[in-house]
Design a protein around this motif. Structure first.
Motif, short mmCIF file in Angstrom:
data_model
loop_
_atom_site.label_atom_id
_atom_site.label_comp_id
_atom_site.label_asym_id
_atom_site.label_seq_id
_atom_site.Cartn_x
_atom_site.Cartn_y
_atom_site.Cartn_z
N ALA A 1 77.51 7.78 97.72
CA ALA A 1 78.65 7.00 97.26
C ALA A 1 79.95 7.39 97.96
N GLU A 2 79.99 8.59 98.46
CA GLU A 2 81.20 9.07 99.12
C GLU A 2 81.23 8.72 100.61
N LEU A 3 80.13 8.18 101.12
CA LEU A 3 80.04 7.95 102.56
C LEU A 3 81.14 7.04 103.12
N PRO A 4 81.43 5.89 102.50
CA PRO A 4 82.47 5.03 103.07
C PRO A 4 83.81 5.76 103.20
N ARG A 5 84.14 6.54 102.17
CA ARG A 5 85.42 7.26 102.22
C ARG A 5 85.41 8.30 103.35
N LEU A 6 84.27 9.01 103.50
CA LEU A 6 84.17 10.01 104.56
C LEU A 6 84.28 9.37 105.94
N LEU A 7 83.61 8.23 106.10
CA LEU A 7 83.65 7.53 107.39
C LEU A 7 85.07 7.11 107.72
N SER A 8 85.77 6.65 106.69
CA SER A 8 87.12 6.18 106.91
C SER A 8 88.10 7.33 107.13
N ARG B 1 87.50 10.84 107.47
CA ARG B 1 87.16 11.94 108.39
C ARG B 1 86.90 11.46 109.81
N LEU B 2 86.30 10.26 109.93
CA LEU B 2 85.92 9.79 111.27
C LEU B 2 86.82 8.67 111.78
N GLY B 3 87.71 8.18 110.91
CA GLY B 3 88.65 7.14 111.34
C GLY B 3 87.98 5.80 111.59
N LEU B 4 86.82 5.56 110.99
CA LEU B 4 86.14 4.28 111.18
C LEU B 4 86.60 3.29 110.10
N PRO B 5 86.78 2.03 110.47
CA PRO B 5 87.28 1.05 109.49
C PRO B 5 86.18 0.59 108.53
N VAL B 6 85.80 1.47 107.62
CA VAL B 6 84.73 1.17 106.67
C VAL B 6 85.27 1.25 105.25
N THR B 7 85.07 0.19 104.50
CA THR B 7 85.46 0.25 103.08
C THR B 7 84.23 0.27 102.18
N SER B 8 83.15 -0.31 102.65
CA SER B 8 81.92 -0.26 101.86
C SER B 8 80.71 -0.28 102.78
N LEU B 9 79.58 0.19 102.24
CA LEU B 9 78.34 0.29 103.01
C LEU B 9 77.16 -0.10 102.13
N PHE B 10 76.06 -0.44 102.78
CA PHE B 10 74.84 -0.65 102.01
C PHE B 10 74.26 0.73 101.68
N LEU B 11 74.21 1.04 100.38
CA LEU B 11 73.79 2.38 99.98
C LEU B 11 72.38 2.40 99.39
N GLY B 12 71.66 1.29 99.53
CA GLY B 12 70.27 1.27 99.09
C GLY B 12 70.05 0.39 97.87
N ASP B 13 68.81 -0.07 97.70
CA ASP B 13 68.40 -0.80 96.50
C ASP B 13 66.92 -0.49 96.25
N SER B 14 66.26 -1.30 95.46
CA SER B 14 64.87 -0.99 95.12
C SER B 14 63.93 -1.16 96.32
N GLU B 15 64.37 -1.92 97.32
CA GLU B 15 63.52 -2.21 98.48
C GLU B 15 63.80 -1.30 99.67
N LEU B 16 65.07 -0.92 99.80
CA LEU B 16 65.50 -0.20 100.99
C LEU B 16 66.35 1.00 100.58
N VAL B 17 65.93 2.18 101.01
CA VAL B 17 66.58 3.41 100.55
C VAL B 17 67.37 4.04 101.69
N LEU B 18 68.58 4.48 101.40
CA LEU B 18 69.35 5.23 102.38
C LEU B 18 68.82 6.66 102.38
N MET B 19 68.20 7.06 103.52
CA MET B 19 67.52 8.36 103.57
C MET B 19 68.42 9.48 104.08
N ALA B 20 69.30 9.15 105.03
CA ALA B 20 70.06 10.23 105.66
C ALA B 20 71.30 9.66 106.34
N ALA B 21 72.26 10.53 106.54
CA ALA B 21 73.47 10.15 107.28
C ALA B 21 73.86 11.34 108.13
#
Lengths: 179, 262
Positions: free
Chosen positions: B143-150, B152-172
């Motif tokens: 859940a903290e990934l979008p904030r970290l990307l924005s 710490r890394l300066g990337l223009p990200v406000t939201s990301l796909f963080l997974g659902d019942s079909e597709l799981v976010l495994m690693a970053a």
């Protein structure tokens, strides 16, 4: 169906950076590399009717470039003042792995520099590694460019990587290259 | 039963991600209990990383103009004999403009630089996942990934796909791609198929207009290398590379899920 000429020109120009990079590695000379790329582009346009499916345009263009380079090399050999140059791969002794003694001899010259290590490889190995590892071609495409079976590409990559590792081994500082 | 010899022969193919899942599993099982092969794998991975430092020679700006001119059937003849200073000055302005536009065109092509990086990172992440697994996506959780990307890394990200019942976010994993800060996210579906999303700061890169696929209202650039399919699009100054081994419908579903969440 033949690709319309303007579209084909655009596609050829899209490959310019990759072609120039390989040409620089092959010729080790900026002017000669530019001439080689120019020759490749013109040959490709002239022979565009011969480009067929079953290979990618990328592989086809690289193949034209490398064959043009080899032609130039042989032409230079036939000239009275022609010098050997650096193309051990074309001369045919390439299919042997580098001898251990050669590796020992090359190591101090190469030190930890991956570019120097790559330059120390025979041309056919070096080009294979460049195409597969740096330019991102598939092994099938590399086989097409080099005009050899897929198994030969696999074998060259395997052996070239072995030699590169040996050349770089003792000189890699602790942690160097690890991200 | 995989022998050490066979395992070590397969390692370059393993690193390239072109082995069948069954063989990868067999090798993983062997590697788990063989220190010699683990060392071989580590050395091969280190070499792959070092090969990224191989010099790339950018084509000179004037070369593109020179070749384009020749392809159009006009022969480069150098400076005419009867040249005036005014003509020369005007020609210099034109040549500079051509060279500048050629330079821009050269820099616009992401294919030769970023796509191989995206597929290489994909293969490494997949291999790491298959051999060693991943504990999580970091100490802060997904859940903290979008904030970290924005932040710490300066990337223009406000939201990301963080997974659902079909597709799981495994690693970053944060990384540098050609000296640019980025992040690669690894997703896995319930059948074990893995895909990756590389996000990297790329203000100077434009995605080619050709070779696009239409997915809903989106038209990402599409290419294929080995068995991997790559979709590329830009969001503000960030380039996004979705890499997957998937059929048309799977790729469309995957893309839309990820793209719509961003």
């Amino acid at each position: 169906m033949t690709t319309p000429e303007p579209e084909f020109e655009r596609l050829v120009l899209e490959h310019l950076d990759g072609l120039y990079n390989l040409a620089r590695w092959l010729t080790r000379n900026m002017d000669e590399a530019q001439d080689l790329v120019q020759e490749t582009a013109l040959k490709a346009l002239k022979a565009r009717d011969q480009f067929r499916g079953g290979t990618t345009l990328t592989a086809w263009l690289y193949r034209i470039l490398r064959n043009s380079f080899i032609d130039r090399y042989w032409k230079r050999q036939r000239e009275p003042s022609g010098q050997e140059g650096d193309l051990p791969g074309v001369l045919g002794e390439l299919e042997q792995a580098l001898e251990e003694t050669e590796i020992e001899h090359l190591r101090p010259l190469v030190a930890a520099d991956i570019n120097r290590a790559l330059k120390a490889l025979p041309e056919q190995w070096r080009t294979t590694v460049l195409l597969a590892e740096v330019e991102g071609l598939t092994w099938e495409e590399v086989a097409e460019v080099m005009g050899c079976p897929l198994g030969t590409v696999q074998s060259r990559i395997f052996r070239a990587r072995r030699v590169l590792r040996q050349l770089l081994k003792d000189y890699a500082p602790e942690g160097k290259g690890e991200e | 039963m995989v022998t050490c010899h066979a395992c070590q022969e397969h390692i370059p193919r393993l690193l390239r991600g072109i082995l069948s899942p069954a063989l990868v599993a067999e090798l993983g099982s062997h590697l788990g209990g063989c220190e010699a092969c683990q060392m071989e794998l580590a050395e091969e991975q280190a070499l792959s990383r070092r090969l990224r430092d191989v010099a790339r020679y950018p084509s000179p700006a004037h070369l593109r103009a020179r070749i384009a001119q020749q392809l159009e059937g006009r022969t480069w003849t150098g400076i005419p004999r009867l040249v005036t200073w005014r003509w020369l000055a005007a020609s210099a302005v034109v040549l500079l403009a051509v060279a500048a536009s050629a330079l821009v065109l050269t820099r616009r092509d992401p294919l030769r630089t970023f796509i191989p990086e995206a597929t290489r990172n994909h293969r490494e992440m997949v291999m790491q996942h298959e051999l060693f697994g991943f504990p999580d996506v970091g100490p802060w959780g997904s859940a903290e990934l979008p904030r970290l990307l924005s932040e710490r890394l300066g990337l223009p990200v406000t939201s990301l796909f963080l997974g659902d019942s079909e597709l799981v976010l495994m690693a970053a994993r944060p990384l540098l791609v050609r000296d640019r800060k980025g992040m690669v996210l690894l997703y896995a579906d319930r059948h074990g198929w893995v895909s990756s999303l590389l996000l990297v700061s790329a203000p100077d890169i434009e995605v080619p207009k050709g070779s696009r696929l239409q997915f809903g209202t989106f038209r990402p650039y599409h290419t294929q290398t080995d068995s991997l399919r790559v979709l590329v699009w830009k969001q503000e100054e960030m380039a996004c590379f979705l890499v997957a081994q998937a059929g048309d419908q799977q790729l469309a579903d995957l893309f839309l899920k990820i793209r719509r969440a961003m």
